[in-house]
Design an enzyme around this catalytic site. Structure first.
Site, mmCIF file in Angstrom:
data_model
loop_
_atom_site.group_PDB
_atom_site.id
_atom_site.type_symbol
_atom_site.label_atom_id
_atom_site.label_comp_id
_atom_site.label_asym_id
_atom_site.label_seq_id
_atom_site.Cartn_x
_atom_site.Cartn_y
_atom_site.Cartn_z
ATOM 1 N N ASP A 335 -122.774 18.943 3.597
ATOM 2 C CA ASP A 335 -123.970 18.312 3.882
ATOM 3 C C ASP A 335 -125.110 19.385 4.510
ATOM 4 O O ASP A 335 -124.623 20.354 5.044
ATOM 5 C CB ASP A 335 -123.934 16.947 4.796
ATOM 6 C CG ASP A 335 -125.326 16.274 4.915
ATOM 7 O OD1 ASP A 335 -126.273 16.313 4.244
ATOM 8 O OD2 ASP A 335 -125.096 15.404 6.016
ATOM 9 N N ASP A 596 -118.365 14.642 8.105
ATOM 10 C CA ASP A 596 -118.022 14.168 9.330
ATOM 11 C C ASP A 596 -118.394 12.514 9.407
ATOM 12 O O ASP A 596 -118.515 11.905 10.549
ATOM 13 C CB ASP A 596 -118.924 14.908 10.428
ATOM 14 C CG ASP A 596 -120.215 14.952 10.047
ATOM 15 O OD1 ASP A 596 -120.881 14.341 9.135
ATOM 16 O OD2 ASP A 596 -120.893 15.610 11.357
ATOM 17 N N ASP A 600 -117.603 9.783 4.069
ATOM 18 C CA ASP A 600 -117.248 10.892 3.843
ATOM 19 C C ASP A 600 -115.426 11.035 3.340
ATOM 20 O O ASP A 600 -115.108 11.779 2.628
ATOM 21 C CB ASP A 600 -117.424 12.221 4.539
ATOM 22 C CG ASP A 600 -118.960 12.503 4.556
ATOM 23 O OD1 ASP A 600 -119.578 12.495 3.579
ATOM 24 O OD2 ASP A 600 -119.555 12.933 5.690
ATOM 25 N N ASN A 664 -80.601 45.308 -5.659
ATOM 26 C CA ASN A 664 -79.323 45.801 -5.307
ATOM 27 C C ASN A 664 -78.241 44.595 -5.548
ATOM 28 O O ASN A 664 -77.089 44.961 -5.747
ATOM 29 C CB ASN A 664 -79.590 45.607 -3.489
ATOM 30 C CG ASN A 664 -80.333 46.807 -3.103
ATOM 31 O OD1 ASN A 664 -80.376 47.691 -3.914
ATOM 32 N ND2 ASN A 664 -80.513 46.874 -1.737
ATOM 33 N N ASN A 689 -77.209 41.146 3.631
ATOM 34 C CA ASN A 689 -78.120 40.063 3.361
ATOM 35 C C ASN A 689 -78.812 39.711 4.952
ATOM 36 O O ASN A 689 -80.061 39.929 5.140
ATOM 37 C CB ASN A 689 -77.655 38.836 2.690
ATOM 38 C CG ASN A 689 -78.723 37.941 2.377
ATOM 39 O OD1 ASN A 689 -79.675 38.289 1.749
ATOM 40 N ND2 ASN A 689 -78.415 36.581 2.860
ATOM 41 N N ASP A 693 -82.728 40.764 5.999
ATOM 42 C CA ASP A 693 -83.684 39.695 6.295
ATOM 43 C C ASP A 693 -84.507 40.013 7.630
ATOM 44 O O ASP A 693 -85.699 39.325 7.889
ATOM 45 C CB ASP A 693 -83.048 38.358 6.590
ATOM 46 C CG ASP A 693 -82.469 37.658 5.081
ATOM 47 O OD1 ASP A 693 -83.203 38.145 4.347
ATOM 48 O OD2 ASP A 693 -81.547 37.077 5.359
#
Length: 850
Positions: A335, A596, A600, A664, A689, A693
């Protein structure tokens, strides 16, 4: 026993047919409200007032969720079986690594959840309730059975209620009954067999007030409400964002590859008569290394980190998954008031029908605005602030509140000279109620004689960029109430003009949005003349305008073809906003909507990103995905940038998981086919692993290049697949080169091979993070200090493990310096090759996209 439980035991389910005094006694309530102590007691017994009975997941449940992966469960079972067979040390190592990985993920997710909870507390929806005889505002979750609440336009109904008294109350019950139009409510008794849609004295949780006022008694809360009963039997379907769909498809892709690879490797190892348990543990450990089990945690961490950063820019994210859509948004509909303009509406003039200054127009406008008790708006505030008039001789008798169907407000005033109905509102909606026009203090004309002059005056004022509303009145005999059908036979008095200047710097802001790939479109209920005047000022060109009337004349398909070319949608009715957004989405846009107001809500639901402000009505804040603490496009723009940063950092993990790690593990699986022993033990694979990570857990803090946030980005699984294949193959090439060097050049034995392969695998997978994190050169794009520190720490830990006391337990041994030098040389070659491949890959992808 709680009061709601007593009600159920007493069979009180037809509260709409029970006299209000009797109902109040049964609820042990009174019209002055509950005491604070009693309300707290009922709240403890009945629990929070929520539509879902599902409580927030406990910390223990969150921890247990880290082990819900089928592969992890099978791996734990196999480890237990290994311990049963006497391999206690190996089993302990596997358990420890799994627990460490789960603990790391749990700690990050717990922090992310707490951060989101803190952010959402900023924008809690509140309702007005009488407690201890005083009207206060409390969060909807704290409403209890027996509370007396006060409602006005825009409020959400916090529970199933019985109306005590009301005035011109209209409720939107579409979410519950499917009824398109607002339903008028009153305090009159309804028969016991009345269906839900006919219970005109009842209000239901989840619906909202369109217009009018009411005081109501709360009978049921939470899952005991009509809405709560429905949610018991329905599994709510949450619409996935494009990003969520893409992540899910990527997960499926890796799971398919993993399943085929693991089953094949296990079968081949069994064929070569290797121990079944070792083969099973090796295959499952490979699966853990291949599958993106950290992906949910990484996404949760990135999104919560993004939400915290966005909150610093005064943008609160209610739904984390919409952050990606926020960053992908390329069309923003908004608006004009407060968004393109300053939002501080000021009265320019009070005038009669000829445009001459009129004190009577000012007085009647002031009385109408001063005594208005429904939905407050800037128009009334501007009129009251324009002058302080002495209205002590005037009192209010009645009111018909403003609503979006009539577009007018009527007040009945007791004055020294008699009783007057004063009505103000939209010009067209006022003139249709008038039969006369005041042309002098005591002289009048038929409205039709002056209608064309009034229309010309209205258009002339509107073309100056002024908002124009009209005011009319009529003298009546003494009455205590007025109904809507009595808004007729009015005398047209004059015009009130308002001016809301364009927001300072709005032209530069719109230009900046355009540079970010976001097109701004204005949707307004104002007439086309006001919209055109503002559009020419802020868009720096003559805007293309489509009116609500013109929209009625074209089909939905035609609207889809026209919608992208339109800059301003003017004279738009509330239900047309949804059609505009749907047309924009069908034409391939990611659409944001900023609203708002009461009308709406549906548009906020339909938009890919629903955006509201903290000062909005409750229903708008409830419907929105994102809430701005300031109604400012610059604030929104900063939020979009953070959304794009979050998406970019999440995508980095995807690319990392699909390059070095995948390569891998794939190479390791291949090596197991020709080696007389397993290339790595299951515990060593899990340790690999876990270490790889560590850097990826800091991705959320990483820096993002400016060019990454200048344009909207969408999920592209095709791009990810190509990246995975090319970089995965490069990783495998250097993996097999490592195998060859260890076996044929260095003549490594079994333990040396595993140690060397472990060092090369973890160090290369960690360093490759610094390469794939950016399409730019590693020397031009600097990682965040946390990411760089994590990479360096991981590399140091990897080099230290073979010389630590844990080496023997883990199945490693100290390598000669020559071995380390050769392996690090291979890693360096891999990094240089990956940098070269990255430049070629992104240059080629850019050319194809261009």
């Amino acid at each position: 026993m709680s009061k709601s439980k007593e009600i159920e035991d007493a069979g009180l389910i037809q509260f709409w047919s029970t006299p209000i005094d009797e109902l109040t006694r049964k609820l042990d309530a009174n019209f002055n409200g509950l005491s604070g102590q009693e309300a707290r007691r009922r709240g403890r017994e009945d629990g929070p007032n929520r539509l879902s009975s599902i409580k927030e997941q406990s910390s223990l449940s969150l921890l247990l969720n880290q082990f819900k992966s089928p592969i992890t469960i099978i791996l734990l079972f196999a480890a237990c079986l290994s311990m049963f067979l006497g391999e206690a040390t190996n089993t302990f190592i596997i358990f420890f690594i799994i627990m460490a990985s789960a603990g790391l993920s749990f700690w990050q997710e717990l922090g992310a959840r707490g951060a989101v909870r803190d952010l959402l507390s900023v924008i809690k929806i509140k309702t007005s309730v009488t407690r201890n005889g005083a009207l206060i505002e409390i969060p909807i979750e704290e409403i209890v059975t027996g509370d007396v609440i006060s409602l006005r336009a825009g409020d959400i109904i916090p529970g199933d209620c019985r109306i005590i008294n009301s005035k011109d109350l209209f409720i939107d019950e579409a979410s519950l009954t499917g009824e398109t139009f607002p339903v008028e409510k009153s305090d009159q008794l309804v028969s016991a067999d009345a269906p839900l849609a006919k219970r005109f004295n009842s209000l239901f949780m989840g619906t909202h007030v369109v217009s009018g006022l009411a005081t109501a008694l709360v009978v049921y809360t939470g899952i005991k409400t009509e809405f709560g009963e429905i949610t018991k039997h329905l599994s709510s379907t949450v619409v996935e964002t494009d990003f969520e769909v893409g992540v899910r498809k990527f997960g499926y892709l890796l799971m398919e590859v993993t399943s085929i690879l693991v089953i094949t490797i296990f079968a081949i190892n069994i064929y070569f008569h290797r121990p079944v348990i070792d083969s099973l543990l090796f295959s499952l450990a490979l699966a853990v290394g291949l599958t993106p089990q950290l992906l949910p945690a990484i996404i949760s961490i990135n999104l919560s980190h993004g939400a915290k950063n966005i909150a610093k820019k005064k943008v609160i994210v209610k739904k984390l998954s919409c952050i990606e859509n926020f960053g992908s948004m390329n069309v923003l509909c908004a608006d004009k008031t407060g968004t393109l303009t300053e939002g501080s509406v000021q009265v320019r003039e009070f005038m009669d029908w000829q445009g001459i200054r009129s004190n009577k127009t000012q007085l009647y406008s002031y009385l109408n605005s001063y005594y208005e008790t429904g939905f407050k708006n800037p128009i009334d505030g501007a009129i009251i602030d324009s002058a302080k008039l002495d209205i002590s001789p005037y009192t209010k008798a009645d009111e018909i509140p403003y609503d979006f169907i009539r577009k007018r407000l009527s007040i009945v005033i007791n004055s020294p000279s008699g009783h007057i109905v004063i009505t103000k509102g939209a010009f067209q909606n006022i003139i249709e109620c008038c039969t006369k026009i005041e042309v002098g203090e005591t002289s009048f004309k038929d409205i039709q004689e002056c209608r064309s002059d009034l229309v010309k005056r209205f258009e002339h004022l509107s073309k100056q960029g002024l908002r124009v509303i009209a005011i009319a009145y009529k003298n009546i005999s003494e009455i205590t109430r007025i109904e809507k059908d009595e808004e007729c036979g009015l005398i047209f008095l004059g015009f009130i003009t308002f001016y809301d200047p364009p927001k300072e710097g709005i032209i530069d802001t719109i230009s900046s949005l355009k540079k970010m790939g976001i097109t701004l479109k204005m949707i307004t209920g104002d007439n086309r003349y006001i919209a055109a005047d503002l559009g020419e000022k802020v868009f720096s060109r003559t805007p293309k305008i489509l009116t609500g009337k013109e929209m009625h004349a074209i089909s939905d398909e035609a609207l889809v073809h026209r919608v992208n070319a339109v800059n301003i949608f003017a004279e738009i009715e509330p239900n047309q906003k949804e059609k505009i957004l749907l047309a924009l989405k069908k034409s391939g846009n990611v659409v944001g909507y900023m609203g708002d107001g009461i009308n709406d809500a549906s548009a906020l639901h339909v938009a890919d990103v629903g955006i509201s402000v903290n000062t909005a009505v409750d229903i708008a804040k409830e419907s929105a995905d994102i809430v701005l603490l300031d109604k400012d496009l610059n604030v929104l723009m900063e939020g979009v940038k953070e959304g794009r940063r979050t998406f970019a950092n999440t995508l980095k993990y995807i690319l990392m998981a699909s390059s070095a790690n995948f390569g891998n593990m794939f190479s390791m699986a291949g090596a197991s086919l020709f080696l007389p022993y397993l290339p790595l033990l299951p515990s060593q694979i899990l340790l690999t692993n876990l270490l790889t990570d560590l850097p990826e857990m800091t991705i959320a803090s990483d820096n993002v290049e400016k060019e990454t946030i200048t344009k909207p980005r969408k999920w592209d699984l095709k791009f990810i697949r190509k990246f995975m294949i090319r970089f995965g193959l490069l990783s495998s090439v250097f993996d097999f080169a490592t195998f060859g060097v260890l076996l044929f050049l260095l003549k490594a034995d079994k333990i040396q091979f595993r140690t060397g392969w472990f060092v090369e695998s973890v160090v290369s997978a960690s360093l490759i993070v610094l390469i794939v994190r950016s399409p730019n050169s590693i020397f031009k794009s600097r990682p965040s200090r946390y990411l760089l520190a994590a990479v360096l720490l991981t590399g140091m830990m990897t080099l230290l493990i073979p010389i630590s006391p844990l080496a023997g337990v883990l199945g490693f041994e100290k390598l000669p310096f020559g071995y380390i030098a050769v392996l690090l040389g291979l890693v360096l070659c891999y990094i240089v090759s990956a940098e070269m491949l990255k430049r070629f890959f992104f240059r080629h992808a850019k050319l194809r996209k261009g």
